[in-house]
Write a protein that holds these residues in place. Structure first.
Motif, short mmCIF file in Angstrom:
data_model
loop_
_atom_site.label_atom_id
_atom_site.label_comp_id
_atom_site.label_asym_id
_atom_site.label_seq_id
_atom_site.Cartn_x
_atom_site.Cartn_y
_atom_site.Cartn_z
N UNK A 178 34.26 32.76 35.20
CA UNK A 178 34.73 33.44 33.99
C UNK A 178 34.57 34.96 34.13
N UNK A 179 33.48 35.38 34.79
CA UNK A 179 33.33 36.82 35.05
C UNK A 179 34.38 37.27 36.07
N UNK A 180 34.69 36.42 37.03
CA UNK A 180 35.77 36.73 37.97
C UNK A 180 37.10 36.89 37.22
N UNK A 181 37.29 36.11 36.17
CA UNK A 181 38.51 36.23 35.36
C UNK A 181 38.57 37.56 34.62
N UNK A 182 37.40 38.09 34.23
CA UNK A 182 37.37 39.41 33.60
C UNK A 182 37.93 40.46 34.56
N UNK A 183 37.43 40.41 35.80
CA UNK A 183 37.87 41.37 36.82
C UNK A 183 39.37 41.21 37.08
N UNK A 184 39.81 39.96 37.20
CA UNK A 184 41.23 39.68 37.47
C UNK A 184 42.13 40.18 36.35
N UNK A 185 41.59 40.22 35.13
CA UNK A 185 42.37 40.71 33.98
C UNK A 185 42.41 42.23 33.91
N UNK A 186 41.74 42.90 34.85
CA UNK A 186 41.71 44.35 34.85
C UNK A 186 40.75 44.94 33.84
N UNK A 187 39.78 44.14 33.41
CA UNK A 187 38.79 44.59 32.42
C UNK A 187 37.47 44.85 33.15
N UNK A 188 36.76 45.89 32.72
CA UNK A 188 35.47 46.21 33.33
C UNK A 188 34.48 45.09 33.04
N UNK A 189 33.79 44.61 34.08
CA UNK A 189 32.84 43.51 33.96
C UNK A 189 31.46 43.97 34.42
N UNK A 190 30.45 43.65 33.61
CA UNK A 190 29.05 43.90 33.97
C UNK A 190 28.28 42.61 33.71
N UNK A 191 27.45 42.20 34.67
CA UNK A 191 26.52 41.10 34.42
C UNK A 191 25.11 41.67 34.33
N UNK A 192 24.32 41.10 33.42
CA UNK A 192 22.99 41.64 33.18
C UNK A 192 22.01 40.54 32.80
N UNK A 193 20.76 40.69 33.26
CA UNK A 193 19.68 39.81 32.81
C UNK A 193 20.06 38.33 32.78
N UNK A 194 20.54 37.71 33.83
CA UNK A 194 20.44 38.17 35.19
C UNK A 194 21.84 38.45 35.76
N UNK A 195 21.87 39.34 36.77
CA UNK A 195 23.12 39.63 37.43
C UNK A 195 23.64 38.40 38.16
N UNK A 196 24.95 38.36 38.34
CA UNK A 196 25.58 37.35 39.18
C UNK A 196 26.01 38.07 40.45
N UNK A 197 25.40 37.70 41.55
CA UNK A 197 25.66 38.38 42.82
C UNK A 197 27.04 38.02 43.38
#
Length: 327
Positions: free
Chosen positions: A111-130
């Motif tokens: 789902x975070x990969x989908x954020x990137x694919x949509x051209x939207x800035x993605x940040x993961x926090x507490x905990x990061x997804x490597x």
């Protein structure tokens, strides 16, 4: 002026008005100066546990320092399906950036990969997804957080001690790394120590209470509680607080929550590692602002891991009192 010239002048003025209106549309303005307003979604793992709720409040406070940024918070309720649905909704609603606090990193990864694919800035926090290309991260080092506790526990926990261990969710980066640090930095160095109870309590105080009740019933001696977060440690300590046979039990956690600092200050809890929601929130909001404004393309950073013991707990109690987190 003849009719043709009058029409030409009228058309020229009309075009200028339309052009000026177009220049002032989009974004917000103040005193006639145009400014962009960025919409940021924060998908919180849950607001039910003490640290996660603290982080939400600090994220809101940090966002208020940026007039060109609005922050909306969505509660994942510690449920992968709800966290993932919140991410999908934020993508559909066209947020400029989405900050995700995973419930289970691997479950949220696509789902975070989908954020990137949509051209939207993605940040993961507490905990990061490597390992997500194009995504940024703001976190703390969970191995170090546990290690600072394990380093002092080496000398504090008595020989041939019996201990219990409370773990966070399986597959969670922070839970797994903290447990790995205790294994490497403590249990491998102290083979005399016996684990008489170990369970996944999922960061949850009530779950910790239930497991601790079972362990106290089954064991006449427990010398230490080794917990991967403060919330579970506090739950376990509630079970033994009126038990004189366990009045000297040691207890270790991570987060440095207001509750934990009070427990340490009164001598009930031994130590914790500060995972400052204040620092984490400020770093997240600063990072997302830099990414939105184009100052940076990708950022990965960790906040500091500070050990809190009886020697310095009062300073943190004072800090939380000033911020209204302790009455």
């Amino acid at each position: 002026m003849n009719m043709k010239k009058m029409i030409a002048v009228f058309l020229m003025v009309a075009m200028m008005i339309v052009s000026l209106a177009g220049c002032n549309s989009g974004g917000s303005s103040s005193g006639g100066a145009e400014t962009d307003t960025y919409r940021v979604a924060f998908v919180a793992r849950t607001q039910a546990d003490s640290f996660a709720a603290w982080l939400v409040n600090e994220m809101k406070s940090a966002a208020e320092q940026y007039p060109d940024l609005t922050l909306d918070v969505f509660d994942g309720q510690a449920d992968d399906e709800k966290v993932n649905a919140a991410i999908e909704n934020a993508i559909t609603n066209g947020y400029d950036a989405i900050i995700v606090q995973p419930n289970n990193g691997e479950a949220q990864r696509p789902y975070v990969e989908s954020i990137v694919e949509a051209g939207i800035i993605a940040i993961t926090t507490n905990a990061r997804i490597e390992g997500i290309d194009g995504a940024s991260s703001v976190d703390a080092d969970p191995y170090v957080q546990a290690k600072v506790n394990a380093d002092i526990a080496i000398d504090q926990i008595p020989q041939n001690a019996k201990v219990v261990v409370l773990n966070g969710p399986s597959g969670n980066f922070h839970a797994d790394e903290r447990r790995r640090a205790w294994e490497v930095e403590f249990f491998e160095k102290r083979p005399d120590v016996q684990i008489v109870g170990e369970q996944i309590a999922g960061w949850n105080k009530d779950e910790a209470v239930r497991y601790m009740e079972d362990w106290v019933t089954a064991n006449s001696e427990i010398h230490a509680i080794i917990s991967m977060n403060d919330n579970m440690a506090a739950g376990a300590l509630e079970v033994v607080k009126n038990n004189p046979a366990l009045s000297d039990i040691l207890s270790y956690g991570v987060d440095g929550t207001p509750e934990a600092t009070l427990l340490i200050n009164e001598g009930t809890m031994t130590s914790t590692c500060l995972q400052s929601a204040i620092d984490l929130a400020e770093a997240n909001i600063s990072t997302v602002h830099k990414l939105l404004t184009g100052e940076e393309d990708e950022i990965h950073m960790d906040i500091d891991a500070i050990l809190i013991t009886g020697e310095n707990a009062q300073a943190y109690v004072d800090m939380y009192t000033e911020r209204g987190l302790i009455n």
